[in-house]
Design a protein around this motif. Structure first.
Motif, PDB file in Angstrom:
ATOM      1  N   GLU A   1     -10.809  32.748 -13.740  1.00  0.00           N
ATOM      2  CA  GLU A   1     -11.548  32.028 -14.766  1.00  0.00           C
ATOM      3  C   GLU A   1     -10.782  32.005 -16.085  1.00  0.00           C
ATOM      4  OE1 GLU A   1     -15.428  33.733 -15.079  1.00  0.00           O
ATOM      5  OE2 GLU A   1     -16.105  32.912 -13.151  1.00  0.00           O
ATOM      6  N   ILE A   2     -11.111  31.017 -16.892  1.00  0.00           N
ATOM      7  CA  ILE A   2     -10.555  30.992 -18.252  1.00  0.00           C
ATOM      8  C   ILE A   2     -11.234  32.109 -19.026  1.00  0.00           C
ATOM      9  CG2 ILE A   2     -10.385  29.671 -20.385  1.00  0.00           C
ATOM     10  CD1 ILE A   2     -10.381  27.136 -18.703  1.00  0.00           C
TER      11      ILE A   2
ATOM     12  N   GLU B   1     -10.622  28.298 -12.414  1.00  0.00           N
ATOM     13  CA  GLU B   1     -11.897  27.894 -11.831  1.00  0.00           C
ATOM     14  C   GLU B   1     -13.039  28.416 -12.688  1.00  0.00           C
ATOM     15  OE1 GLU B   1     -11.614  29.560  -7.977  1.00  0.00           O
ATOM     16  OE2 GLU B   1     -11.915  31.628  -8.647  1.00  0.00           O
ATOM     17  N   GLY B   2     -14.256  28.120 -12.261  1.00  0.00           N
ATOM     18  CA  GLY B   2     -15.409  28.538 -13.047  1.00  0.00           C
ATOM     19  C   GLY B   2     -15.739  27.519 -14.119  1.00  0.00           C
TER      20      GLY B   2
ATOM     21  N   SER C   1      -6.905  20.027 -18.138  1.00  0.00           N
ATOM     22  CA  SER C   1      -6.839  19.095 -17.014  1.00  0.00           C
ATOM     23  C   SER C   1      -6.137  19.703 -15.800  1.00  0.00           C
ATOM     24  CB  SER C   1      -6.121  17.817 -17.441  1.00  0.00           C
ATOM     25  OG  SER C   1      -4.788  18.098 -17.831  1.00  0.00           O
ATOM     26  N   TYR C   2      -6.386  19.074 -14.641  1.00  0.00           N
ATOM     27  CA  TYR C   2      -5.750  19.466 -13.380  1.00  0.00           C
ATOM     28  C   TYR C   2      -5.965  20.951 -13.074  1.00  0.00           C
ATOM     29  CZ  TYR C   2      -3.542  14.893 -13.116  1.00  0.00           C
ATOM     30  OH  TYR C   2      -3.317  13.543 -13.028  1.00  0.00           O
ATOM     31  N   ASN C   3      -7.223  21.359 -13.059  1.00  0.00           N
ATOM     32  CA  ASN C   3      -7.608  22.690 -12.624  1.00  0.00           C
ATOM     33  C   ASN C   3      -8.771  22.541 -11.639  1.00  0.00           C
ATOM     34  OD1 ASN C   3      -6.086  24.981 -14.059  1.00  0.00           O
ATOM     35  ND2 ASN C   3      -6.479  23.559 -15.748  1.00  0.00           N
ATOM     36  N   ASN C   4      -9.500  23.630 -11.408  1.00  0.00           N
ATOM     37  CA  ASN C   4     -10.646  23.595 -10.501  1.00  0.00           C
ATOM     38  C   ASN C   4     -11.933  23.960 -11.237  1.00  0.00           C
ATOM     39  OD1 ASN C   4      -9.017  23.006  -8.223  1.00  0.00           O
ATOM     40  ND2 ASN C   4      -8.472  25.177  -8.024  1.00  0.00           N
ATOM     41  N   LEU C   5     -12.035  23.547 -12.493  1.00  0.00           N
ATOM     42  CA  LEU C   5     -13.181  23.899 -13.308  1.00  0.00           C
ATOM     43  C   LEU C   5     -14.429  23.151 -12.832  1.00  0.00           C
ATOM     44  CD1 LEU C   5     -11.402  23.809 -16.775  1.00  0.00           C
ATOM     45  CD2 LEU C   5     -11.963  25.822 -15.394  1.00  0.00           C
TER      46      LEU C   5
ATOM     47  N   TYR D   1      -9.483  15.522 -13.985  1.00  0.00           N
ATOM     48  CA  TYR D   1      -9.143  16.075 -12.674  1.00  0.00           C
ATOM     49  C   TYR D   1      -9.569  17.530 -12.518  1.00  0.00           C
ATOM     50  CZ  TYR D   1      -6.856  11.657 -12.186  1.00  0.00           C
ATOM     51  OH  TYR D   1      -6.619  10.303 -12.127  1.00  0.00           O
ATOM     52  N   ASN D   2     -10.868  17.742 -12.734  1.00  0.00           N
ATOM     53  CA  ASN D   2     -11.526  18.993 -12.407  1.00  0.00           C
ATOM     54  C   ASN D   2     -12.727  18.645 -11.521  1.00  0.00           C
ATOM     55  OD1 ASN D   2     -10.353  21.499 -13.858  1.00  0.00           O
ATOM     56  ND2 ASN D   2     -10.251  19.893 -15.431  1.00  0.00           N
ATOM     57  N   ASP D   3     -13.746  19.483 -11.514  1.00  0.00           N
ATOM     58  CA  ASP D   3     -14.946  19.210 -10.717  1.00  0.00           C
ATOM     59  C   ASP D   3     -16.173  19.338 -11.613  1.00  0.00           C
ATOM     60  OD1 ASP D   3     -16.332  18.573  -8.400  1.00  0.00           O
ATOM     61  OD2 ASP D   3     -16.615  20.679  -7.846  1.00  0.00           O
ATOM     62  N   LEU D   4     -16.061  18.794 -12.818  1.00  0.00           N
ATOM     63  CA  LEU D   4     -17.144  18.886 -13.796  1.00  0.00           C
ATOM     64  C   LEU D   4     -18.268  17.927 -13.421  1.00  0.00           C
ATOM     65  CD1 LEU D   4     -14.886  18.996 -16.977  1.00  0.00           C
ATOM     66  CD2 LEU D   4     -15.997  20.925 -15.844  1.00  0.00           C
ATOM     67  N   GLU D   5     -19.470  18.263 -13.886  1.00  0.00           N
ATOM     68  CA  GLU D   5     -20.635  17.446 -13.526  1.00  0.00           C
ATOM     69  C   GLU D   5     -21.579  17.360 -14.711  1.00  0.00           C
ATOM     70  OE1 GLU D   5     -23.374  20.941 -11.504  1.00  0.00           O
ATOM     71  OE2 GLU D   5     -22.097  19.698 -10.211  1.00  0.00           O
ATOM     72  N   GLY D   6     -22.562  16.468 -14.570  1.00  0.00           N
ATOM     73  CA  GLY D   6     -23.591  16.360 -15.597  1.00  0.00           C
ATOM     74  C   GLY D   6     -23.250  15.359 -16.677  1.00  0.00           C
TER      75      GLY D   6
END
Length: 843
Positions: free
Chosen positions: A403-404, A425-426, A444-448, A469-474
């Motif tokens: 995680e960051i 991530e996270g 950018s380009y992480n798995n957040l 290019y992460n997996d952010l939502e909302g």
């Protein structure tokens, strides 16, 4: 001293009555006006010191009548014109100090014949010409010769070492060419030898460095600086036998080959070692750790290999360590944690691997930490939260996981945080809202995952945000930086919704009421089942997506110039992007080079490529000034820099470029003063457009002056340096003459700009610049006032538009449409700009 006998603030007239006077010491008194001719009647005068005032006009030729004069000091004024030939009559003159003025022309031959001269300094003027070949013979008593920051050319006289008492020589920042005479070693008492930023060397063969071996005999040498020349050849191992008094050794930005001698530690008093942008190979010697007095070790852009020796940790006073763009392997030695004074650590673009030792993050003095584009693994250590003074953190393009850390919020001085292209991530930590001074944030380009924190809206100076290019939502926030679609990116996050209309994302679903809770529960169950099935498919495609992702990781980063660490763009890339720098791609020409339109292959980005003409005096300094000025600038109304390149072209010549975002509507100059652009007629600008552009420029200046970590003075504000994008939004460009106010007094080798001489373009130059005045915010304000007049009156500044009785503000208010001045300039104080008594305008 009667008031009626003196000019207000000037040199008293009645000094001429003091016929027995021997010394006049009026330095640093804010004196104005001209040097009075009547001083020439003081026949017994031995010492005349008028330095560090605001005197203008010429040096009176009548000073040549002061037959007893030994010391003539008139530096750091606004004097202009040529050096009078009559000064050659001062047969007793020993010291002639005329540096930091606006003097021009040739040095009269009579000066070179003053055999009594001990010290001569003309640094920071506009002098030119060749030095006489017999210089060392005609000035046998010379101790000090300072001619830096002028436009002298031709060879360095071989006869100069015949002046056997010579101890200090400064020829830096000129156009001297040819070899460095190999007989300077005859000067046994030589202390200071500075030839930086010339065109020395580059002849036939590789013998340009012979002079280094001769300097072994100069046993008192303390400073040797030959950076930014054309010196070729193999670095002689004998440099380890130079004077043990040597504190500064600069050999960088020359096509030098060979390796750094293993016994470089013989120079145990070294404080600065600058060997950068060369073809040097080999390893960094373990003996480097014996240089206990070293503060600056700058070895970037070479071909060094091997490991970083742990002995560097023994240099506890080290302040700057830049080793980027080499071929170094292994990890960072944990012993580097002993360097508690370290400000800058640059290890970008090497082949380093392993984990980043936590000891590095425990150095409290770190301001810049750039270790991106290596192969680091593991997590970002929690000790990063200790770095309260950190301005820049670059760990991009690595293999970091986890995680960051929320403790990044403790790094309250951060301006640039670059974590892109890793496997973090996270969720995005809410603690990032503590970074009140942040300008650029790239995740950018992480798995957040999770939502975009609304607290990012409240970061007052954030100008660049990349969450792509992460997996952010909302829902995407709509305030702060999120109001400007060009300032942030959320591409590649397919679960986001809402935001400003320009994003064209789906509207977020409304929250369901309680009566629909049972229906929602069913949908959740079906969604979970769908997700499980989707995960099975995802596992099947994982490896393919992984490698596709890694190939996509290299993308243009926002420009940051920490010790010249530029993006990795080669001459070949730019050669191809601009159609071999063809005339069809040429879109403009300026004082120091040409600008070409190009397309970078990596992402088909349309760019403007500014190619420096290194044959033009001052071009290298302009390149460095622009890079230094733009290193921490992030503003919507300042042209965005994409990358910079300092390399060698296909013919072996030095090549320096800066690559900017392309501005399709060209410069404001063309819209104001040209009826034809290309093959079609230019539509005129309406009042609203002009107002918006004026506000844009005012916003840029207000940011440069008051919100940069180091205030920036542009010094060349004019319509041709204001560029317009697709939406006719104005962007201030061309920082080649810019000045950082914090280093205005600096005279080190790293200060590549001068605050003397005429800076800017005719008609836009603040009068105090034309008289040698120093860089100031009010100078930019003056130029901005001229720009307003030009925008709203349609007249050029060379037209007769000024009136003696008016201040600039009064005239701007008179000339502009009603109310404009209150709209476009609420923060810049034009009332501080007033006319001189003779009607000239001055800040």
């Amino acid at each position: 001293m009667a008031k009626s006998h003196m000019k207000l603030g000037g040199i008293p007239d009645n000094l001429s009555h003091c016929s027995e006077i021997k010394s006049i010491l009026l330095h640093q008194n804010k004196l104005v006006g001209r040097i009075p001719i009547h001083l020439s009647s003081l026949s017994k005068l031995v010492w005349l010191n008028l330095g560090r005032n605001n005197l203008n006009g010429n040096i009176p030729p009548s000073l040549g009548n002061l037959s007893s004069l030994v010391h003539l000091y008139i530096p750091d004024n606004n004097l202009e014109g040529s050096i009078p030939d009559e000064l050659g009559r001062l047969v007793k003159l020993e010291f002639l100090w005329i540096f930091l003025n606006n003097l021009s022309g040739l040095i009269p031959p009579s000066i070179y014949n003053l055999s009594s001269i001990v010290g001569f300094s003309a640094v920071g003027n506009l002098l030119h010409g060749n030095l006489p070949p017999n210089l060392g013979l005609t000035l046998p008593n010379l101790n000090y010769l300072f001619l830096g920051q002028n436009a002298f050319r031709g060879p360095i006289p071989v006869s100069l070492p015949n002046a056997s008492r010579l101890t200090q020589v400064d020829f830096s920042s000129n156009n001297f060419s040819g070899p460095v005479p190999a007989n300077f070693g005859r000067l046994h008492d030589l202390i200071f030898f500075k030839l930086a930023d010339n065109k020395l060397g580059g002849g036939e063969g590789d013998n340009d460095l012979i002079f280094l071996t001769s300097l072994i005999n100069s046993s008192c040498l303390e400073v040797l600086d030959v950076v930014y020349n054309q010196l070729r050849g193999t670095l002689p191992a004998t440099i380890s036998n130079l004077s043990t008094h040597l504190t500064s050794l600069g050999l960088g930005a020359n096509p030098i080959s060979g390796s750094i001698p293993t016994d470089i530690n013989n120079l145990f008093n070294l404080n600065r070692l600058y060997i950068f942008e060369t073809f040097i190979t080999g390893t960094i010697s373990v003996g480097i750790g014996k240089l206990q007095n070293l503060e600056g070790l700058v070895l970037y852009s070479n071909r060094l290999s091997g490991q970083i020796p742990s002995s560097i940790g023994n240099i506890t006073g080290l302040v700057r360590l830049t080793l980027f763009q080499n071929r170094l392997q292994g990890s960072i030695p944990s012993s580097l944690g002993n360097c508690r004074r370290l400000n800058v650590l640059g290890l970008l673009r090497n082949k380093l691997n392993g984990t980043i030792p936590k000891e590095v993050f425990s150095i409290p003095s770190l301001v810049g930490l750039r270790v991106g584009e290596n192969s680091w693994v593991g997590s970002l250590p929690l000790e990063v939260g200790n770095l309260k003074q950190l301005n820049e953190l670059w760990v991009d393009h690595n293999n970091l996981t986890g995680e960051i850390p929320s403790v990044l919020g403790n790094c309250v001085s951060l301006k640039i945080l670059q974590l892109s292209n890793n496997f973090f991530e996270g969720v995005i930590p809410l603690s990032l809202s503590n970074l009140k001074d942040i300008r650029s944030l790239d995740l950018s380009y992480n798995n957040l995952s999770g939502q975009i924190p609304k607290v990012l809206e409240k970061l007052p100076y954030l100008q660049y945000l990349d969450l792509s290019y992460n997996d952010l939502e909302g829902e995407i926030p709509i305030q702060g930086i999120f109001k400007n679609a060009s300032a942030f990116s959320v591409l590649g996050n397919n679960k986001l919704c809402g935001g400003i209309p320009q994003l064209r994302l789906p509207v977020c679903p409304k929250k369901a009421s309680k009566k629909h809770g049972r229906s929602i529960s069913r949908r959740v169950i079906f969604s979970v089942i769908g997700t499980v099935l989707g995960l099975i498919l995802l596992l099947f495609l994982f490896s393919t997506l992984y490698w596709a992702r890694r190939r996509a990781r290299k993308k243009p980063l926002p420009a940051s110039f920490l010790e010249g660490q530029f993006l990795n763009v080669s001459y070949a890339d730019l050669f191809k992007a601009t159609g071999e720098f063809s005339s069809d791609s040429l879109i403009g020409e300026g004082s120091y080079g040409s600008v070409f339109k190009g397309i970078l292959d990596r992402d088909e980005t349309l760019v403007a490529v500014k190619v420096l003409n290194l044959q033009r005096h001052g071009a290298s300094r302009s390149f460095l000034a622009e890079c230094e000025a733009l290193r921490n600038i992030w503003h919507r109304n300042v042209v965005k820099i994409i990358t910079a390149c300092s390399s060698i072209d296909f013919k072996g010549n030095d090549f320096k470029v800066i690559v900017f975002e392309y501005m399709p509507n060209g410069s404001l100059e063309k819209w104001l003063h040209s009826n034809v652009r290309g093959q079609y007629e230019t539509p005129s600008l309406n009042l609203i457009q002009r107002l918006h552009m004026a506000i844009d420029v005012a916003s840029a200046l207000e940011y440069l002056h008051h919100h940069c970590s180091t205030p920036v003075v542009h010094r060349d504000l004019k319509p041709s340096n204001v560029l317009l994008d697709d939406d006719m939004c104005a962007h201030v460009s061309d920082f080649g003459l810019a000045k950082l106010l914090s280093d205005a007094a600096s005279n080190t080798s790293q200060d590549q700009t001068s605050s003397t001489g005429i800076k800017g373009s005719f008609g836009h130059i603040p009068p105090e610049y034309g008289m040698g005045g120093k860089a100031s915010k009010s100078g930019d304000v003056y130029s901005y006032g001229i720009l307003l007049l030009e925008m709203f009156t349609g007249k050029r500044p060379t037209d007769d538009i000024f009136k003696d009785s008016l201040s600039l503000r009064q005239f701007v208010e008179t000339a502009l449409p009603d109310g404009v001045i209150e709209i476009v300039d609420p923060r810049l104080l034009l009332e501080d700009v007033q006319p001189l008594n003779n009607g000239e305008l001055k800040c």
